[in-house]
Design a protein around this motif. Structure first.
Motif, mmCIF file in Angstrom:
data_model
loop_
_atom_site.group_PDB
_atom_site.id
_atom_site.type_symbol
_atom_site.label_atom_id
_atom_site.label_comp_id
_atom_site.label_asym_id
_atom_site.label_seq_id
_atom_site.Cartn_x
_atom_site.Cartn_y
_atom_site.Cartn_z
ATOM 1 N N UNK A 16 -2.082 68.554 85.047
ATOM 2 C CA UNK A 16 -1.743 68.957 83.686
ATOM 3 C C UNK A 16 -3.061 69.056 82.919
ATOM 4 N N UNK A 17 -3.298 70.241 82.362
ATOM 5 C CA UNK A 17 -4.513 70.429 81.565
ATOM 6 C C UNK A 17 -4.114 70.738 80.123
ATOM 7 N N UNK A 18 -4.956 70.332 79.218
ATOM 8 C CA UNK A 18 -4.747 70.602 77.791
ATOM 9 C C UNK A 18 -6.108 70.674 77.140
ATOM 10 N N UNK A 19 -6.133 71.070 75.878
ATOM 11 C CA UNK A 19 -7.417 71.255 75.204
ATOM 12 C C UNK A 19 -7.305 70.827 73.748
ATOM 13 N N UNK A 20 -8.123 69.828 73.394
ATOM 14 C CA UNK A 20 -8.191 69.385 72.007
ATOM 15 C C UNK A 20 -9.543 68.695 71.819
ATOM 16 N N UNK A 21 -10.440 69.324 71.076
ATOM 17 C CA UNK A 21 -11.787 68.778 70.853
ATOM 18 C C UNK A 21 -11.762 67.471 70.075
ATOM 19 N N UNK A 22 -10.703 67.209 69.343
ATOM 20 C CA UNK A 22 -10.636 66.008 68.513
ATOM 21 C C UNK A 22 -10.173 64.773 69.286
ATOM 22 N N UNK A 23 -9.661 64.956 70.512
ATOM 23 C CA UNK A 23 -9.135 63.810 71.280
ATOM 24 C C UNK A 23 -9.705 63.822 72.698
ATOM 25 N N UNK A 24 -10.989 63.592 72.834
ATOM 26 C CA UNK A 24 -11.624 63.733 74.143
ATOM 27 C C UNK A 24 -11.797 62.424 74.911
ATOM 28 N N UNK A 25 -11.349 61.329 74.371
ATOM 29 C CA UNK A 25 -11.462 60.060 75.087
ATOM 30 C C UNK A 25 -10.515 60.058 76.291
ATOM 31 N N UNK A 26 -10.992 59.597 77.444
ATOM 32 C CA UNK A 26 -10.123 59.521 78.630
ATOM 33 C C UNK A 26 -8.850 58.710 78.401
ATOM 34 N N UNK A 68 6.204 70.329 78.725
ATOM 35 C CA UNK A 68 6.346 71.047 77.447
ATOM 36 C C UNK A 68 6.730 70.092 76.326
ATOM 37 N N UNK A 69 7.576 69.140 76.623
ATOM 38 C CA UNK A 69 8.080 68.212 75.616
ATOM 39 C C UNK A 69 6.959 67.350 75.041
ATOM 40 N N UNK A 70 5.856 67.158 75.788
ATOM 41 C CA UNK A 70 4.717 66.407 75.247
ATOM 42 C C UNK A 70 4.104 67.099 74.036
ATOM 43 N N UNK A 71 4.267 68.411 73.974
ATOM 44 C CA UNK A 71 3.774 69.209 72.846
ATOM 45 C C UNK A 71 2.263 69.075 72.647
ATOM 46 N N UNK A 72 1.527 69.083 73.770
ATOM 47 C CA UNK A 72 0.070 69.032 73.701
ATOM 48 C C UNK A 72 -0.482 70.430 73.445
ATOM 49 N N UNK A 73 -1.601 70.524 72.736
ATOM 50 C CA UNK A 73 -2.173 71.851 72.478
ATOM 51 C C UNK A 73 -2.766 72.462 73.752
ATOM 52 N N UNK A 74 -2.557 73.765 73.910
ATOM 53 C CA UNK A 74 -3.123 74.523 75.020
ATOM 54 C C UNK A 74 -2.863 73.815 76.345
ATOM 55 N N UNK A 75 -1.615 73.473 76.580
ATOM 56 C CA UNK A 75 -1.223 72.633 77.713
ATOM 57 C C UNK A 75 -0.532 73.449 78.812
ATOM 58 N N UNK A 76 -0.928 73.177 80.057
ATOM 59 C CA UNK A 76 -0.446 73.912 81.226
ATOM 60 C C UNK A 76 -0.336 72.983 82.431
ATOM 61 N N UNK A 81 3.295 77.451 81.981
ATOM 62 C CA UNK A 81 3.910 76.563 81.000
ATOM 63 C C UNK A 81 5.216 77.182 80.540
ATOM 64 N N UNK A 82 6.105 76.293 80.138
ATOM 65 C CA UNK A 82 7.381 76.728 79.574
ATOM 66 C C UNK A 82 7.201 76.989 78.097
ATOM 67 N N UNK A 83 7.958 77.960 77.611
ATOM 68 C CA UNK A 83 8.012 78.242 76.185
ATOM 69 C C UNK A 83 9.486 78.280 75.804
ATOM 70 N N UNK A 84 9.894 77.315 75.013
ATOM 71 C CA UNK A 84 11.302 77.239 74.661
ATOM 72 C C UNK A 84 12.133 76.877 75.880
ATOM 73 N N UNK A 85 13.410 77.193 75.840
ATOM 74 C CA UNK A 85 14.301 76.803 76.933
ATOM 75 C C UNK A 85 14.176 77.693 78.163
ATOM 76 N N UNK A 86 13.965 78.959 77.988
ATOM 77 C CA UNK A 86 13.934 79.871 79.133
ATOM 78 C C UNK A 86 12.629 80.624 79.313
ATOM 79 N N UNK A 87 11.767 80.601 78.322
ATOM 80 C CA UNK A 87 10.531 81.359 78.405
ATOM 81 C C UNK A 87 9.466 80.664 79.238
#
Length: 183
Positions: free
Chosen positions: A61-71, A25-33, A127-133
């Protein structure tokens, strides 16, 4: 209690998994699980009334961002996760490009990409949302996971069925979790 709430309780009761969800969660990646065996194995262990198995293999760990698709982007985040938790094998994949490797039509999100995973019980992520969610994603539903059913996803029911069959055998799931049922 809903199936998603039960899964959240199972993950929350496992201090290591709960912590690793927070690390991601701390990575703060979009659509990350974190998905696949990370969630599936914890639930199957719980349903077999035993403590959580050690985390072996990759933590997906999966995430989704069309603007950053380089391995290289994925490798950068894997390196960050290894620094935070070096005892684990991290596998980070931006789902915005994975359709190419898998021969699928482009995915619209991480959750959409999970519809193309081999087993219904594996196509689960948290994925975590906030401290307890927390949040659970299950585009193919939670019934098979919660009822110990191993079945191919619709995408692996036809010409890719052999991949599902091979995974079923080589991963030893029926030995590890003897209450599992195959369909």
């Amino acid at each position: 209690m809903s199936a998603a709430s039960r899964i959240g309780s199972i993950l929350r009761a496992d201090p290591l998994r709960w912590h690793l969800l927070d690390v991601v969660r701390i990575l703060d990646l979009p659509d990350c699980w974190i998905g696949a065996g990370f969630v599936r194995n914890a639930v199957w262990d719980h349903l077999h009334e035993r403590s959580a198995s050690p985390l072996t293999g990759d933590i997906d760990v999966i995430w989704y961002d069309r603007a950053r698709t380089e391995p290289a982007e994925d490798r950068k985040f894997e390196a960050m996760l290894r620094l935070a938790e070096p005892s684990f094998a991290w596998s980070v994949k931006n789902q915005a490009r994975m359709h190419i490797r898998n021969g699928d039509t482009p995915y619209s999100s991480s959750v959409d990409a999970m519809r193309y995973w081999p087993e219904t019980a594996t196509a689960i992520a948290a994925r975590r949302q906030g401290l307890e969610g927390f949040e659970i994603a299950a585009p193919l539903g939670l019934d098979d996971l919660m009822n110990l059913v191993l079945r191919p996803s619709p995408h692996f029911s036809g010409e890719k069925r052999a991949i599902f069959e091979d995974r079923s055998q080589t991963k030893g799931w029926f030995t590890t979790w003897p209450l599992l049922r195959r369909t």
